[in-house]
Design a protein around this motif. Structure first.
Motif, short mmCIF file in Angstrom:
data_model
loop_
_atom_site.label_atom_id
_atom_site.label_comp_id
_atom_site.label_asym_id
_atom_site.label_seq_id
_atom_site.Cartn_x
_atom_site.Cartn_y
_atom_site.Cartn_z
N GLU A 173 0.83 -1.21 0.00
CA GLU A 173 0.00 0.00 0.00
C GLU A 173 0.87 1.26 0.00
OE1 GLU A 173 -2.43 -0.48 3.42
OE2 GLU A 173 -3.75 -1.99 2.50
N ALA A 174 1.92 1.24 0.81
CA ALA A 174 2.83 2.40 0.87
C ALA A 174 3.54 2.60 -0.45
CB ALA A 174 3.83 2.23 2.01
N ALA A 175 3.97 1.49 -1.07
CA ALA A 175 4.68 1.57 -2.36
C ALA A 175 3.76 2.09 -3.46
CB ALA A 175 5.24 0.20 -2.73
N VAL A 176 2.50 1.65 -3.45
CA VAL A 176 1.53 2.11 -4.46
C VAL A 176 1.31 3.62 -4.32
CG1 VAL A 176 -0.89 2.03 -5.16
CG2 VAL A 176 0.36 -0.09 -4.76
N LEU A 177 1.14 4.09 -3.08
CA LEU A 177 0.95 5.52 -2.85
C LEU A 177 2.18 6.32 -3.29
CD1 LEU A 177 -0.81 5.51 0.65
CD2 LEU A 177 -1.84 5.99 -1.58
N ALA A 178 3.36 5.79 -2.97
CA ALA A 178 4.60 6.47 -3.36
C ALA A 178 4.74 6.52 -4.88
CB ALA A 178 5.80 5.76 -2.74
N LYS A 179 4.37 5.43 -5.55
CA LYS A 179 4.46 5.37 -7.01
C LYS A 179 3.48 6.35 -7.64
CE LYS A 179 4.26 2.17 -10.92
NZ LYS A 179 4.03 0.77 -11.34
N LYS A 181 2.31 9.05 -6.28
CA LYS A 181 2.80 10.40 -6.00
C LYS A 181 3.93 10.77 -6.96
CE LYS A 181 4.78 13.29 -2.36
NZ LYS A 181 5.27 13.33 -0.95
N ALA A 182 4.84 9.81 -7.18
CA ALA A 182 5.97 10.06 -8.09
C ALA A 182 5.49 10.28 -9.52
CB ALA A 182 6.94 8.90 -8.03
N GLU A 183 4.51 9.48 -9.94
CA GLU A 183 3.96 9.63 -11.29
C GLU A 183 3.25 10.97 -11.45
OE1 GLU A 183 1.53 6.20 -11.75
OE2 GLU A 183 3.20 4.89 -12.37
N LYS A 184 2.54 11.39 -10.40
CA LYS A 184 1.85 12.68 -10.44
C LYS A 184 2.85 13.83 -10.55
CE LYS A 184 -1.44 15.55 -7.90
NZ LYS A 184 -2.26 15.68 -6.66
N GLU A 185 3.90 13.74 -9.72
CA GLU A 185 4.93 14.79 -9.75
C GLU A 185 5.63 14.81 -11.11
OE1 GLU A 185 7.44 13.85 -6.49
OE2 GLU A 185 6.13 14.79 -4.99
N LYS A 186 5.87 13.63 -11.67
CA LYS A 186 6.52 13.53 -12.98
C LYS A 186 5.65 14.15 -14.06
CE LYS A 186 8.66 10.20 -16.12
NZ LYS A 186 8.96 8.76 -16.35
N ALA A 187 4.34 13.87 -13.99
CA ALA A 187 3.40 14.44 -14.96
C ALA A 187 3.33 15.96 -14.83
CB ALA A 187 2.02 13.82 -14.77
#
Length: 282
Positions: A173-179, A181-187
């Motif tokens: 769950e933590a990894a999914v949220l981090a991923k 977040k990272a994808e959102k920031e990248k976008a």
């Protein structure tokens, strides 16, 4: 003398009969307690039978069986499966004891084997879930964990692995949220970069002042007396850039005019700005 001897012998027979009855009653009560799974009461009954008949083979076997079976059950509940199987095997080897206890012990051994098989299957699924987690295949890993946690894991044997499953599920769950977040920031960064590039592209100057002046000179068949601003100024207009060029068409004193043309520094489009408005010319 004969009368006394007969009385003593009668008393011994009576006592032996009483002991035999007490022994039989104790054995039967013990067997009844085994049937109702009251093993401590059964143990006490067999101990009483041995008090009536010292070193009796049947009572000794029943007492040993009952104790071994209770020890097997205790080890089973504490997830000490090897010890439980060992005690259960001792129950089955007591051929002079209770067939019911032998059957119960065999069923316990079967339950132990089922637990061991289930644990092996769960560990295999857990290892697969861990591999998928490490490969960032979070959806598949989480599905495996959910399938495992939906199984009956109430036996103490499964508690350590259940805890590991729950911890892995939390990590997923933590990894999914981090991923996410990272994808959102990248976008967001990509969008900001694209916007900046578009802005830079829209304000990019492709023409020099001389090139802008050449475009103006070639725009019309100007009178020979026309004079041009030979040093055009680059003007920022919103997000666009233009060269402002003054033109004086002085034919004579009665026929002359001054106009201000603007040339788009990017694509060379020409606008008349003499009246303060951008009027396309070409």
């Amino acid at each position: 003398m004969k009368k006394v001897l007969f009385s003593s012998l009668f008393l011994v027979v009576m006592l032996m009969g009483c002991n035999e009855e007490a022994y039989n009653n104790a054995i039967q009560k013990g067997l009844d307690h085994i049937g109702s799974a009251e093993y401590q009461k059964a143990e006490s009954a067999f101990e009483l039978a041995l008090e009536e008949k010292k070193e009796d083979v049947k009572a000794t076997a029943l007492l040993a069986q009952t104790r071994y079976y209770q020890e097997a059950l205790e080890a089973y509940e504490e997830a000490e499966l090897e010890a439980a199987a060992e005690k259960a095997e001792k129950v089955t080897k007591e051929t002079e004891g209770s067939d019911a206890l032998i059957k119960k012990a065999e069923e316990l051994v079967s339950s132990i084997e089922d637990l061991q098989t289930t644990l092996a299957e769960i560990m295999e699924e857990y290892e697969s879930a861990m591999y998928q987690f490490e490969e960032e295949e979070y959806e598949g890993a989480n599905k495996l964990i959910e399938d495992i946690l939906n199984k009956d894991l109430s036996h103490p044997l499964f508690q350590p692995v259940k805890k590991e499953m729950e911890e892995l599920q939390h990590d997923i769950e933590a990894a999914v949220l981090a991923k996410e977040k990272a994808e959102k920031e990248k976008a967001e960064q990509a969008a900001a970069k694209k916007a900046q590039e578009q802005k830079e592209q829209s304000t990019k100057v492709n023409l020099t002042g001389d090139e802008a002046l050449t475009i103006i000179k070639n725009l019309n068949d100007w009178p020979s007396t026309t004079t041009f601003d030979l040093d055009p100024n680059l003007i920022e207009w919103g997000e666009e850039s233009y060269y402002g060029i003054y033109i004086d068409t002085h034919v004579d004193e009665s026929n002359s005019s001054t106009s201000l043309l603007r040339v788009d520094a990017k694509d060379g489009s020409v606008y008349d700005f003499s009246r303060g408005e951008m009027v396309p010319v070409n």
